[in-house]
Scaffold this motif. Structure first.
Motif, PDB file in Angstrom:
ATOM      1  N   LEU A  58      31.870 -23.780  -3.699  1.00  0.00           N
ATOM      2  CA  LEU A  58      31.679 -24.160  -5.103  1.00  0.00           C
ATOM      3  C   LEU A  58      31.685 -22.909  -5.975  1.00  0.00           C
ATOM      4  N   ALA A  59      32.247 -23.042  -7.158  1.00  0.00           N
ATOM      5  CA  ALA A  59      32.230 -21.929  -8.116  1.00  0.00           C
ATOM      6  C   ALA A  59      30.933 -22.015  -8.916  1.00  0.00           C
ATOM      7  N   SER A  60      30.967 -21.672 -10.158  1.00  0.00           N
ATOM      8  CA  SER A  60      29.763 -21.685 -10.988  1.00  0.00           C
ATOM      9  C   SER A  60      29.362 -23.127 -11.295  1.00  0.00           C
ATOM     10  N   VAL A  61      28.450 -23.629 -10.495  1.00  0.00           N
ATOM     11  CA  VAL A  61      27.959 -24.990 -10.649  1.00  0.00           C
ATOM     12  C   VAL A  61      26.460 -24.976 -10.395  1.00  0.00           C
ATOM     13  N   ASP A  62      25.744 -25.885 -11.033  1.00  0.00           N
ATOM     14  CA  ASP A  62      24.316 -26.029 -10.782  1.00  0.00           C
ATOM     15  C   ASP A  62      24.176 -26.771  -9.456  1.00  0.00           C
ATOM     16  N   VAL A  63      23.855 -26.047  -8.387  1.00  0.00           N
ATOM     17  CA  VAL A  63      23.836 -26.662  -7.064  1.00  0.00           C
ATOM     18  C   VAL A  63      22.767 -27.732  -6.930  1.00  0.00           C
ATOM     19  N   VAL A  64      21.657 -27.592  -7.639  1.00  0.00           N
ATOM     20  CA  VAL A  64      20.609 -28.618  -7.573  1.00  0.00           C
ATOM     21  C   VAL A  64      21.137 -29.918  -8.162  1.00  0.00           C
ATOM     22  N   ALA A 118      23.311 -26.785   2.475  1.00  0.00           N
ATOM     23  CA  ALA A 118      24.292 -27.861   2.420  1.00  0.00           C
ATOM     24  C   ALA A 118      25.556 -27.302   3.040  1.00  0.00           C
ATOM     25  N   HIS A 119      26.260 -28.142   3.757  1.00  0.00           N
ATOM     26  CA  HIS A 119      27.487 -27.674   4.387  1.00  0.00           C
ATOM     27  C   HIS A 119      28.444 -28.837   4.608  1.00  0.00           C
ATOM     28  N   LYS A 120      29.684 -28.473   4.886  1.00  0.00           N
ATOM     29  CA  LYS A 120      30.686 -29.473   5.240  1.00  0.00           C
ATOM     30  C   LYS A 120      30.541 -29.759   6.724  1.00  0.00           C
TER      31      LYS A 120
END
Length: 80
Positions: free
Chosen positions: A27-33, A75-77
């Motif tokens: 993921l790039a600049s994203v709010d992971v929460v 978190a993972h794939k």
């Protein structure tokens, strides 16, 4: 409804956790929460508690959340 969904507003992560999640998921600049909350709240997500953690699985993603503090650990794939 389970305790993870009932306490979704308590969901958080550490700075290192956010970096690890972004790296694991690409993921790039994203709010992971917020990203994790949306995945957990998806009606097709399977949520299960095993021991001290919650595991939320949707498509090929798995999120691990501490059941007591509601901290997103990772978190993972899922590799098939």
């Amino acid at each position: 409804m389970n305790a993870l969904v009932e306490n979704i507003d308590r969901l958080h992560t550490t700075e290192m956790g956010a970096e690890r999640i972004m790296r694991n998921l690409g993921l790039a600049s994203v709010d992971v929460v917020q990203w994790c909350k949306a995945l957990i709240l998806n009606k097709n997500t399977q949520i299960e508690r095993m021991g001290k953690n919650w595991y939320a699985v949707f498509a090929n993603y798995m999120i691990t959340v501490n059941a007591h503090s509601y901290t997103i650990i990772t978190a993972h794939k899922i590799k098939e």
